[in-house]
Write an enzyme that holds these catalytic residues in place. Structure first.
Site, mmCIF file in Angstrom:
data_model
loop_
_atom_site.group_PDB
_atom_site.id
_atom_site.type_symbol
_atom_site.label_atom_id
_atom_site.label_comp_id
_atom_site.label_asym_id
_atom_site.label_seq_id
_atom_site.Cartn_x
_atom_site.Cartn_y
_atom_site.Cartn_z
ATOM 1 N N VAL A 1 52.605 19.305 -67.729
ATOM 2 C CA VAL A 1 53.870 19.890 -68.182
ATOM 3 C C VAL A 1 54.656 18.724 -68.776
ATOM 4 O O VAL A 1 55.329 17.988 -68.058
ATOM 5 C CB VAL A 1 54.655 20.547 -67.016
ATOM 6 C CG1 VAL A 1 55.978 21.123 -67.506
ATOM 7 C CG2 VAL A 1 53.817 21.618 -66.348
ATOM 8 N N HIS B 1 59.030 18.564 -69.007
ATOM 9 C CA HIS B 1 59.946 18.420 -67.861
ATOM 10 C C HIS B 1 59.459 17.263 -66.990
ATOM 11 O O HIS B 1 58.366 17.308 -66.426
ATOM 12 C CB HIS B 1 59.994 19.714 -67.047
ATOM 13 C CG HIS B 1 61.178 19.802 -66.136
ATOM 14 N ND1 HIS B 1 62.044 20.866 -66.153
ATOM 15 C CD2 HIS B 1 61.649 18.961 -65.177
ATOM 16 C CE1 HIS B 1 62.990 20.680 -65.246
ATOM 17 N NE2 HIS B 1 62.762 19.516 -64.638
ATOM 18 N N LEU B 2 60.271 16.249 -66.866
ATOM 19 C CA LEU B 2 59.968 15.054 -66.078
ATOM 20 C C LEU B 2 59.605 15.431 -64.638
ATOM 21 O O LEU B 2 60.274 16.259 -64.018
ATOM 22 C CB LEU B 2 61.192 14.136 -66.072
ATOM 23 C CG LEU B 2 61.077 12.841 -65.261
ATOM 24 C CD1 LEU B 2 60.041 11.917 -65.898
ATOM 25 C CD2 LEU B 2 62.431 12.161 -65.190
ATOM 26 N N HIS B 3 58.553 14.833 -64.133
ATOM 27 C CA HIS B 3 58.171 15.020 -62.727
ATOM 28 C C HIS B 3 57.333 13.835 -62.274
ATOM 29 O O HIS B 3 56.531 13.300 -63.028
ATOM 30 C CB HIS B 3 57.423 16.332 -62.506
ATOM 31 C CG HIS B 3 56.185 16.487 -63.345
ATOM 32 N ND1 HIS B 3 56.218 16.796 -64.684
ATOM 33 C CD2 HIS B 3 54.884 16.368 -63.021
ATOM 34 C CE1 HIS B 3 54.981 16.862 -65.155
ATOM 35 N NE2 HIS B 3 54.151 16.604 -64.154
ATOM 36 N N GLN B 4 57.581 13.419 -61.041
ATOM 37 C CA GLN B 4 56.829 12.310 -60.452
ATOM 38 C C GLN B 4 55.868 12.851 -59.406
ATOM 39 O O GLN B 4 56.235 13.675 -58.581
ATOM 40 C CB GLN B 4 57.781 11.314 -59.802
ATOM 41 C CG GLN B 4 57.042 10.186 -59.078
ATOM 42 C CD GLN B 4 57.945 9.039 -58.791
ATOM 43 O OE1 GLN B 4 58.087 8.165 -59.614
ATOM 44 N NE2 GLN B 4 58.562 9.033 -57.626
#
Length: 186
Positions: A142, A145-148
Site C-alpha cells: 500500500v 499510506h505510510l506504515h511501519q
C-alpha cells in the site's frame, strides 16, 4: 449411454472425488481465512479504498487494531510475515515519512517501542524486523499510506518452509493475536 447410466456414473464420480479429499498430492495448503476479504472485494481491493484510512472507522476487532493513539495507531498486518506482525500508521493519508509531522514521527516511534515490549511479553520473540517500504518500487503493498512494519522473530522461526516450499506457517489466527496484543497493551 442411457440417462440412468449417466446418472450412475456421475454419482460414482462424486463418491470417488469425496474419497480423495484426504489423499496427499503435490499441493501445499494453508488455512488463511483472513484473505477472504480480498477475494470477496474483487480483483483490486487495495485501489478502491485505502485500508489504512478505513481501519480506524471500524471496530478494533474488524480493523485488527491493537492501539489507538493521538496521531497514529497500530494494527495487525492482514498479510503477516510472522504471527504478531504489526503495522504503525498515521491517521493522516500521507505516502512517505518526510511528509509526517514531528508529532506523527514521535508517535510512530513511541508506538513502535511499546509494541516491541508488548510483543516480547505476549509472544516471547527473540528479535524484530522493523522497517518502512516507501513507494511501490521499494516494495510497499500500500504505497499511498505510510506504515511501519514490526515483525517479531524467533530463533527457531526460520524452518524449511520459507526456503524450500515458499510457505510461511502462521500458528495463530489474526483475531486471537489481536486480542492478546490489545489486552497486553495497557
Amino acid at each position: 449411454m442411457t440417462e440412468s447410466d449417466a446418472a450412475a456414473e456421475q454419482v460414482a464420480d462424486l463418491v470417488a472425488a469425496s474419497e480423495l479429499a484426504g489423499v496427499p498430492d503435490e499441493f501445499q495448503r494453508l488455512w488463511t481465512p483472513h484473505r477472504m476479504v480480498y477475494i470477496q472485494a474483487g480483483a483490486a481491493p487495495m485501489h478502491a479504498d485505502c485500508p489504512f484510512c478505513a481501519a480506524p472507522h471500524k471496530s478494533d476487532e474488524d480493523g485488527l487494531i491493537v492501539h489507538r493513539g493521538t496521531t497514529c495507531y497500530a494494527l495487525l498486518n492482514l498479510f503477516p510475515y510472522n504471527s504478531g506482525h504489526l503495522l504503525v500508521c498515521p491517521y493522516r493519508h500521507i505516502a512517505t515519512y518526510d511528509q509526517a509531522t514531528p508529532a506523527e514521527v514521535a508517535e510512530i516511534g513511541a508506538i513502535t517501542q511499546h509494541a516491541m515490549e508488548v510483543l516480547r511479553r505476549v509472544s516471547r520473540c527473540d528479535g524484530f524486523n522493523i522497517g518502512m517500504n516507501q513507494g511501490r518500487v521499494a516494495g510497499a503493498g500500500v504505497d499511498e499510506h505510510l506504515h511501519q512494519h514490526i515483525v517479531p522473530r524467533w530463533d527457531t522461526d526460520a524452518n524449511f518452509f520459507p526456503i524450500i516450499a515458499k510457505t510461511k506457517a502462521l500458528p495463530q489466527l489474526l483475531g486471537e493475536i489481536r486480542r492478546a496484543v490489545a489486552d497486553a497493551w495497557g
